[in-house]
Write a protein that holds these residues in place. Structure first.
Motif, PDB file in Angstrom:
ATOM      1  N   VAL A  39      -6.927  -7.189  -5.723  1.00  0.00           N
ATOM      2  CA  VAL A  39      -8.063  -6.325  -5.379  1.00  0.00           C
ATOM      3  C   VAL A  39      -8.456  -6.540  -3.918  1.00  0.00           C
ATOM      4  CG1 VAL A  39     -10.483  -5.800  -5.847  1.00  0.00           C
ATOM      5  CG2 VAL A  39      -8.917  -6.200  -7.757  1.00  0.00           C
ATOM      6  N   HIS A  40      -8.507  -7.825  -3.512  1.00  0.00           N
ATOM      7  CA  HIS A  40      -8.854  -8.132  -2.119  1.00  0.00           C
ATOM      8  C   HIS A  40      -7.814  -7.582  -1.155  1.00  0.00           C
ATOM      9  CE1 HIS A  40     -11.465 -11.743  -3.555  1.00  0.00           C
ATOM     10  NE2 HIS A  40     -12.091 -10.598  -3.650  1.00  0.00           N
ATOM     11  N   LEU A  41      -6.539  -7.586  -1.572  1.00  0.00           N
ATOM     12  CA  LEU A  41      -5.480  -7.037  -0.725  1.00  0.00           C
ATOM     13  C   LEU A  41      -5.752  -5.565  -0.432  1.00  0.00           C
ATOM     14  CD1 LEU A  41      -2.659  -7.035   0.630  1.00  0.00           C
ATOM     15  CD2 LEU A  41      -1.685  -6.613  -1.641  1.00  0.00           C
ATOM     16  N   PHE A  42      -6.100  -4.797  -1.460  1.00  0.00           N
ATOM     17  CA  PHE A  42      -6.355  -3.374  -1.262  1.00  0.00           C
ATOM     18  C   PHE A  42      -7.651  -3.153  -0.492  1.00  0.00           C
ATOM     19  CE2 PHE A  42      -2.939  -2.783  -4.159  1.00  0.00           C
ATOM     20  CZ  PHE A  42      -2.458  -1.509  -3.901  1.00  0.00           C
ATOM     21  N   GLU A  43      -8.626  -4.036  -0.697  1.00  0.00           N
ATOM     22  CA  GLU A  43      -9.851  -3.926   0.093  1.00  0.00           C
ATOM     23  C   GLU A  43      -9.571  -4.166   1.578  1.00  0.00           C
ATOM     24  OE1 GLU A  43     -12.346  -6.749  -1.843  1.00  0.00           O
ATOM     25  OE2 GLU A  43     -13.171  -5.286  -3.252  1.00  0.00           O
ATOM     26  N   ARG A  44      -8.708  -5.131   1.877  1.00  0.00           N
ATOM     27  CA  ARG A  44      -8.340  -5.394   3.274  1.00  0.00           C
ATOM     28  C   ARG A  44      -7.588  -4.219   3.868  1.00  0.00           C
ATOM     29  NH1 ARG A  44      -7.103 -10.507   1.241  1.00  0.00           N
ATOM     30  NH2 ARG A  44      -4.873 -10.067   1.297  1.00  0.00           N
ATOM     31  N   LEU A  51       1.615   8.930 -11.213  1.00  0.00           N
ATOM     32  CA  LEU A  51       2.862   8.195 -10.992  1.00  0.00           C
ATOM     33  C   LEU A  51       3.055   7.882  -9.514  1.00  0.00           C
ATOM     34  CD1 LEU A  51       5.459   9.852 -13.422  1.00  0.00           C
ATOM     35  CD2 LEU A  51       4.244   7.691 -13.674  1.00  0.00           C
ATOM     36  N   LYS A  52       2.710   8.813  -8.649  1.00  0.00           N
ATOM     37  CA  LYS A  52       2.832   8.570  -7.211  1.00  0.00           C
ATOM     38  C   LYS A  52       1.958   7.385  -6.799  1.00  0.00           C
ATOM     39  CE  LYS A  52       2.713  11.045  -2.761  1.00  0.00           C
ATOM     40  NZ  LYS A  52       1.947  10.076  -1.990  1.00  0.00           N
ATOM     41  N   THR A  53       0.709   7.378  -7.272  1.00  0.00           N
ATOM     42  CA  THR A  53      -0.204   6.275  -6.960  1.00  0.00           C
ATOM     43  C   THR A  53       0.303   4.966  -7.559  1.00  0.00           C
ATOM     44  OG1 THR A  53      -2.099   7.781  -6.905  1.00  0.00           O
ATOM     45  CG2 THR A  53      -2.573   5.447  -7.223  1.00  0.00           C
ATOM     46  N   PHE A  54       0.760   5.037  -8.802  1.00  0.00           N
ATOM     47  CA  PHE A  54       1.241   3.847  -9.520  1.00  0.00           C
ATOM     48  C   PHE A  54       2.400   3.177  -8.777  1.00  0.00           C
ATOM     49  CE2 PHE A  54       4.292   2.173 -12.703  1.00  0.00           C
ATOM     50  CZ  PHE A  54       3.529   1.162 -13.237  1.00  0.00           C
ATOM     51  N   TYR A  55       3.397   3.958  -8.375  1.00  0.00           N
ATOM     52  CA  TYR A  55       4.559   3.382  -7.690  1.00  0.00           C
ATOM     53  C   TYR A  55       4.210   2.927  -6.271  1.00  0.00           C
ATOM     54  CZ  TYR A  55       7.790   4.411 -11.478  1.00  0.00           C
ATOM     55  OH  TYR A  55       8.436   4.409 -12.694  1.00  0.00           O
ATOM     56  N   GLU A  56       3.255   3.582  -5.654  1.00  0.00           N
ATOM     57  CA  GLU A  56       2.795   3.111  -4.335  1.00  0.00           C
ATOM     58  C   GLU A  56       2.140   1.732  -4.463  1.00  0.00           C
ATOM     59  OE1 GLU A  56       0.266   6.169  -2.867  1.00  0.00           O
ATOM     60  OE2 GLU A  56       1.913   7.396  -2.069  1.00  0.00           O
ATOM     61  N   ILE A  57       1.375   1.549  -5.533  1.00  0.00           N
ATOM     62  CA  ILE A  57       0.752   0.238  -5.767  1.00  0.00           C
ATOM     63  C   ILE A  57       1.830  -0.814  -6.003  1.00  0.00           C
ATOM     64  CG2 ILE A  57      -0.647  -1.104  -7.403  1.00  0.00           C
ATOM     65  CD1 ILE A  57      -2.391   1.371  -7.769  1.00  0.00           C
ATOM     66  N   ARG A  58       2.806  -0.506  -6.835  1.00  0.00           N
ATOM     67  CA  ARG A  58       3.883  -1.456  -7.131  1.00  0.00           C
ATOM     68  C   ARG A  58       4.672  -1.828  -5.874  1.00  0.00           C
ATOM     69  NH1 ARG A  58       6.023  -2.974 -11.868  1.00  0.00           N
ATOM     70  NH2 ARG A  58       8.092  -3.007 -10.898  1.00  0.00           N
ATOM     71  N   ASP A  59       4.790  -0.889  -4.951  1.00  0.00           N
ATOM     72  CA  ASP A  59       5.575  -1.123  -3.733  1.00  0.00           C
ATOM     73  C   ASP A  59       4.764  -1.759  -2.611  1.00  0.00           C
ATOM     74  OD1 ASP A  59       7.767  -0.033  -4.982  1.00  0.00           O
ATOM     75  OD2 ASP A  59       7.503   1.970  -4.120  1.00  0.00           O
ATOM     76  N   THR A  60       3.492  -2.030  -2.845  1.00  0.00           N
ATOM     77  CA  THR A  60       2.649  -2.611  -1.799  1.00  0.00           C
ATOM     78  C   THR A  60       3.094  -4.042  -1.491  1.00  0.00           C
ATOM     79  OG1 THR A  60       0.750  -1.280  -2.490  1.00  0.00           O
ATOM     80  CG2 THR A  60       0.289  -3.242  -1.148  1.00  0.00           C
ATOM     81  N   PRO A  61       3.459  -4.356  -0.254  1.00  0.00           N
ATOM     82  CA  PRO A  61       3.873  -5.727   0.097  1.00  0.00           C
ATOM     83  C   PRO A  61       2.734  -6.716  -0.143  1.00  0.00           C
ATOM     84  CG  PRO A  61       4.448  -4.180   1.849  1.00  0.00           C
ATOM     85  CD  PRO A  61       3.556  -3.435   0.910  1.00  0.00           C
ATOM     86  N   GLY A  62       3.073  -7.868  -0.695  1.00  0.00           N
ATOM     87  CA  GLY A  62       2.086  -8.919  -0.904  1.00  0.00           C
ATOM     88  C   GLY A  62       1.381  -8.867  -2.239  1.00  0.00           C
TER      89      GLY A  62
END
Length: 290
Positions: A271-276, A210-221
């Motif tokens: 995916v590219h956003l997280f890779e960057r 859940l911590k990872t999931f909500y961090e992903i949802r809150d990622t800008p962009g």
């Protein structure tokens, strides 16, 4: 035994918030369609299934597509088949009812017991679609020209209408509905949803996921935020692969993208956003004194 009451108090397999239960029961009491909006994957469609199960009522589903027309919910008249049969001298041609195919509203209006009618993703259809159903949903009746008869609901069905907000619905249609927006579940509610789907799941795994999931949802962009259904898919994969909670908690520069991320990230931009982000983290970590 299914219940015969017309009051919805939730279901063992569906976590309904208090405000959602209030909305459902208000729509039932007012005998108005319940218009449900919310992010995709928040359980709008499933609500109708769970409501029917909880009330012990039959469920009639009408899944709307971009090509769906309102009259298809009433009935279809197969004039081509009738013409062909008349040319072949078929006896059935003399009864026009042989060429009428009842739609979902006809089915709901003539159901022997009060059904739940789901009109799913109404915003996919043409903008005039909701207006074309105004009278039928308001009066719970429609006229069949071919047989000169009126199909009228003896008992008003419970109508659930879902929308993903792809287009605005007409004001005249909205006035006839009771409206509820399903907010995205907070972490506590989401934990309850997870426990319903995965009884006995390890609390540490749920907390890390859940911590990872909500961090992903809150990622800008982020172009598409992962939904509840995608979280459940991801958890299922984590269980199948026996992923350790510690793996999810790792925040090293090379581990920004979670394992089995294809269940959560559904397009190449994200995916590219997280890779960057991973690249920038590695670069920051490589700086002297970093």
């Amino acid at each position: 035994m299914p219940r015969t009451t017309d009051r919805f108090d939730g279901a063992s397999t569906y976590i309904a918030t208090d405000d959602l239960k209030i909305a459902v029961n208000a729509a039932i009491a007012l005998e108005r369609p319940l218009l449900i909006k919310g992010e995709p994957g928040t359980g709008k469609t499933v609500l109708a299934f769970e409501l029917a199960e909880a009330l012990g009522a039959p469920l009639i589903t009408w899944h709307i597509k971009s090509t769906t027309k309102a009259h298809q919910g009433l009935y279809d008249y197969d004039a081509v088949s009738r013409l062909r049969d008349s040319q072949l001298g078929e006896a059935r041609v003399h009864d026009v009812r042989n060429y009428l195919k009842p739609g979902k509203l006809w089915e709901a209006f003539t159901a022997p017991v009060r059904p739940v009618l789901l009109i799913d993703e109404i915003d996919k259809a043409d903008i005039e679609f909701p207006n074309d159903l105004l009278q039928e949903l308001d009066r719970m009746e429609f006229f069949v020209q071919e047989t000169d008869e009126t199909i009228k609901a003896q008992v008003r069905p419970i109508v659930i209408i879902t929308s993903n907000n792809e287009k605005e619905l007409p004001d005249a249609f909205l006035r006839r509905c009771f409206f509820h927006y399903i907010r995205f579940p907070d972490a506590e509610t989401m934990q309850s949803i997870v426990e319903v789907h995965f009884p006995g799941i390890k609390p540490r795994l749920v907390a890390s996921a859940l911590k990872t999931f909500y961090e992903i949802r809150d990622t800008p962009g982020l172009k598409k935020k992962p939904s509840t259904s995608e979280l459940l898919d991801w958890l299922k994969l984590l269980l199948v692969d026996d992923i350790d909670p510690e793996t999810l908690r790792e925040r090293s520069p090379n581990k920004l993208i979670p394992p089995l991320h294809g269940a959560l990230l559904k397009n190449e931009q994200d995916v590219h956003l997280f890779e960057r982000l991973a690249f920038l983290n590695r670069r920051e970590g490589a700086r002297p004194g970093g």
